[in-house]
Write an enzyme that holds these catalytic residues in place. Sequence first.
Site, short mmCIF file in Angstrom:
data_model
loop_
_atom_site.label_atom_id
_atom_site.label_comp_id
_atom_site.label_asym_id
_atom_site.label_seq_id
_atom_site.Cartn_x
_atom_site.Cartn_y
_atom_site.Cartn_z
N LYS A 1 3.18 11.71 -4.41
CA LYS A 1 3.12 10.69 -3.37
C LYS A 1 3.40 9.30 -3.94
O LYS A 1 4.05 8.47 -3.30
CB LYS A 1 1.75 10.72 -2.71
CG LYS A 1 1.59 9.85 -1.48
CD LYS A 1 0.21 10.05 -0.88
CE LYS A 1 0.15 9.53 0.54
NZ LYS A 1 0.34 8.07 0.64
N LYS B 1 -8.43 5.72 3.88
CA LYS B 1 -7.26 6.04 3.06
C LYS B 1 -6.81 7.49 3.28
O LYS B 1 -7.20 8.13 4.26
CB LYS B 1 -7.57 5.76 1.59
CG LYS B 1 -7.87 4.31 1.28
CD LYS B 1 -6.61 3.45 1.38
CE LYS B 1 -6.85 2.03 0.90
NZ LYS B 1 -5.61 1.22 0.91
N GLU B 2 -6.00 8.03 2.36
CA GLU B 2 -5.51 9.39 2.49
C GLU B 2 -6.65 10.40 2.63
O GLU B 2 -6.48 11.48 3.18
CB GLU B 2 -4.64 9.75 1.28
CG GLU B 2 -3.27 9.12 1.30
CD GLU B 2 -3.23 7.71 0.75
OE1 GLU B 2 -2.13 7.23 0.42
OE2 GLU B 2 -4.29 7.06 0.63
N HIS C 1 -3.57 11.74 -3.71
CA HIS C 1 -2.96 11.54 -5.03
C HIS C 1 -3.88 10.79 -5.99
O HIS C 1 -3.96 11.13 -7.17
CB HIS C 1 -1.63 10.81 -4.87
CG HIS C 1 -1.71 9.49 -4.16
ND1 HIS C 1 -1.11 8.34 -4.62
CD2 HIS C 1 -2.33 9.12 -3.00
CE1 HIS C 1 -1.34 7.34 -3.80
NE2 HIS C 1 -2.08 7.79 -2.80
N ARG C 2 -4.57 9.78 -5.50
CA ARG C 2 -5.41 8.98 -6.39
C ARG C 2 -6.66 9.74 -6.82
O ARG C 2 -7.16 9.55 -7.94
CB ARG C 2 -5.76 7.63 -5.75
CG ARG C 2 -4.51 6.82 -5.41
CD ARG C 2 -4.72 5.34 -5.43
NE ARG C 2 -3.49 4.65 -5.06
CZ ARG C 2 -2.50 4.39 -5.90
NH1 ARG C 2 -2.59 4.75 -7.16
NH2 ARG C 2 -1.40 3.78 -5.47
N ASP D 1 -7.09 0.28 -5.07
CA ASP D 1 -6.48 1.51 -5.57
C ASP D 1 -6.98 1.90 -6.96
O ASP D 1 -6.59 2.96 -7.47
CB ASP D 1 -4.96 1.38 -5.57
CG ASP D 1 -4.38 1.46 -4.16
OD1 ASP D 1 -5.08 1.96 -3.26
OD2 ASP D 1 -3.24 1.00 -3.96
N SER E 1 -8.37 -5.87 0.86
CA SER E 1 -7.25 -5.79 -0.09
C SER E 1 -6.33 -7.00 0.05
O SER E 1 -5.11 -6.86 0.14
CB SER E 1 -6.46 -4.50 0.12
OG SER E 1 -7.32 -3.39 0.21
N SER F 1 3.94 -0.68 -3.82
CA SER F 1 3.79 -1.74 -2.81
C SER F 1 5.03 -2.61 -2.75
O SER F 1 5.52 -2.95 -1.66
CB SER F 1 2.56 -2.59 -3.13
OG SER F 1 1.39 -1.81 -3.09
N GLN G 1 -2.62 -4.13 5.66
CA GLN G 1 -1.30 -3.67 6.08
C GLN G 1 -0.98 -4.02 7.52
O GLN G 1 0.18 -4.15 7.89
CB GLN G 1 -1.17 -2.16 5.86
CG GLN G 1 -1.16 -1.77 4.38
CD GLN G 1 -1.23 -0.27 4.18
OE1 GLN G 1 -1.36 0.50 5.14
NE2 GLN G 1 -1.15 0.16 2.93
N ASP H 1 6.20 8.67 -0.91
CA ASP H 1 5.93 7.62 0.08
C ASP H 1 7.12 6.70 0.28
O ASP H 1 7.49 6.36 1.41
CB ASP H 1 4.71 6.80 -0.36
CG ASP H 1 3.40 7.40 0.12
OD1 ASP H 1 3.41 8.59 0.51
OD2 ASP H 1 2.38 6.69 0.09
N ASN I 1 2.02 11.53 5.24
CA ASN I 1 0.71 10.98 4.89
C ASN I 1 0.82 9.57 4.31
O ASN I 1 -0.07 9.10 3.63
CB ASN I 1 0.01 11.89 3.89
CG ASN I 1 -1.50 11.74 3.92
OD1 ASN I 1 -2.07 11.34 4.92
ND2 ASN I 1 -2.16 12.05 2.81
N GLY J 1 0.43 6.08 4.93
CA GLY J 1 -0.10 5.05 5.81
C GLY J 1 0.64 3.74 5.67
O GLY J 1 0.84 3.01 6.65
#
Length: 421
Positions: free
Chosen positions: A407, A337-338, A381-382, A310, A194, A22, A168, A48, A91, A93
Site C-alpha cells: 500500500k 485509519k485503515e 500496512h503500518r 503515521d 495531523s 503524501s 485531508q 495507494d 483502501n 483514504g
Amino acid sequence: MIVTLPERRNIDLSVTAPPSKSYTHRALIAAALARGTSTLIHPLMADDTRLTAAALEKLGVPIRAEGDDITVVGCNGSLSCPPGTELDLDNSGTSLRLLATLALLADHPVTLTGSARMQERPVGPLADTLTTLGARVDFSRKPGFPPVTIGGTLRGGRTTIDGSASSQFASSILMAAPYAEHPVDLAITGQPASQSYLDITAGVMTDFGAAIRREGYRRFSVSNTDRYTGRTFVIEGDYSSASYFFALAAICGGKVTVAGLSPDSVQGDRFFLTALQQMGCEVIFAHDGVTIEHEGPLDGITIDMSSAPDTVQTLCMVAAVAKTPTIITGIGHLKYKESDRIAITADRLNQLGGKVTAESDRIVIQPAPLHGGRIDPANDHRTAMSFAVLGLGVGGVSITCADCVNKSFPGFWDVLAQVME
C-alpha cells in the site's frame, strides 16, 4: 504471504528512504489540474499512489510512467468523464478524500467508493462543506460514508470545516481551490488533526503556482486566478517509512543510516526522531540523511504525537521494549485509519505479552517481557511494518498478510531481508 522474523541484535544498516506517499498524491493532483505537462521525479510507485493516478486517468488526465518518473499532461482545471463514472479507491483514504473535491471540476457527477473498511471511514464533514461551495452530494448507503456521488460546481467563497477528524478534508478543498469560480476562504475549526500535512498541501500548491494566504492552521485563503502550471517536481524521501528503520536501531541496538531525507522537510513524522532522542537514542543529521545509534536500555516517555500520526505505531513498538512506562497522547483520530490503530496496536502487543491500555486519545505501554506470536495486521500496512520491526527485537513473530505493505512501501521486505539474513 506470511513472514516470520528472527531475533537480531546490533544492527548495522544503510538504506535510502522511499519517496513520500503524501507528496506523490498531492503532486499527481496538482500536475493533473495544471496547464501544461509536468514530470514527477522519483514518485512513490505503490498501491495507494497508483489508485490516485488511475482515478485521475478516468477523469481524463493522461499519465504515463517513464522509468522511475511520471509524466502528467494537465487538464487546466477541466476534468472530463462519461456519465456514471465510479472511482474505486479500494483502501486508500487519502485518494478518496483528496479527489472528492476534484469531482466538482468534472463535467459529470462522480461516484467515489472503496473497500469495506473504506465504507466505514467518515467523509461527512467534507461533504457538508462541499455543499456550501456548490456541490450536490448523495450517499447511496450510509449518510456520511462512501459510496458518495458528488456533482455540481466549485463556486468558492467563504466556508468552514471541522479539521479534528482528518486534515485531508481541508487538503481536498485546498488542492482544488485555485479552480473555483470565486476565491476560497477556508476556516478550520476544532484542533486540526495531523496539521503538518496541511504544510505539505500548501507547499505543493505554491510550488505549482497557486497563491495562498494563511493564518497558521486556522484559515487559508486561495486565489482563483493564480493556478497551477506544469513543472518538474522532485518527490522527497518519506520520514514515516524511514521510521521503521530508525526503530530497528532503537529496538535491536546498533546503527541505522537512512539517506534521501530532507533535513528541512515539513513532514510531521520527523518528530519521531525527537521521541527517539528522548528515549535515549543518538540522532545524527547529515545533509542528505539521518543516522540513529543506540545501545543499552531505553527510557519510557510521555509525548503528544498528534503531529506525527503515521509513526505512532512505530513508537509503540519502541516503547514496548523500554524499561519504564510510555504514554502517547494526541492520537484519537487514528481510529479512522485503515484500521482502528489505537485498538489494534494495544490488542496485538498484548498478544505478545505486552501490558498495554488503549483509551480514546492515548495509549499507555508498561514494561513487560515479550514473546513471539502470530500477528494479523488486519490489512493495515503500518501495523504490519511496525510489528515486523518489533519482531526482529523479540524473535519468533510471524506477520500474516504481509504483502499489505505494498500500500505504501512495496520494497519493505526486501530492505528488511538485509537484516534477517
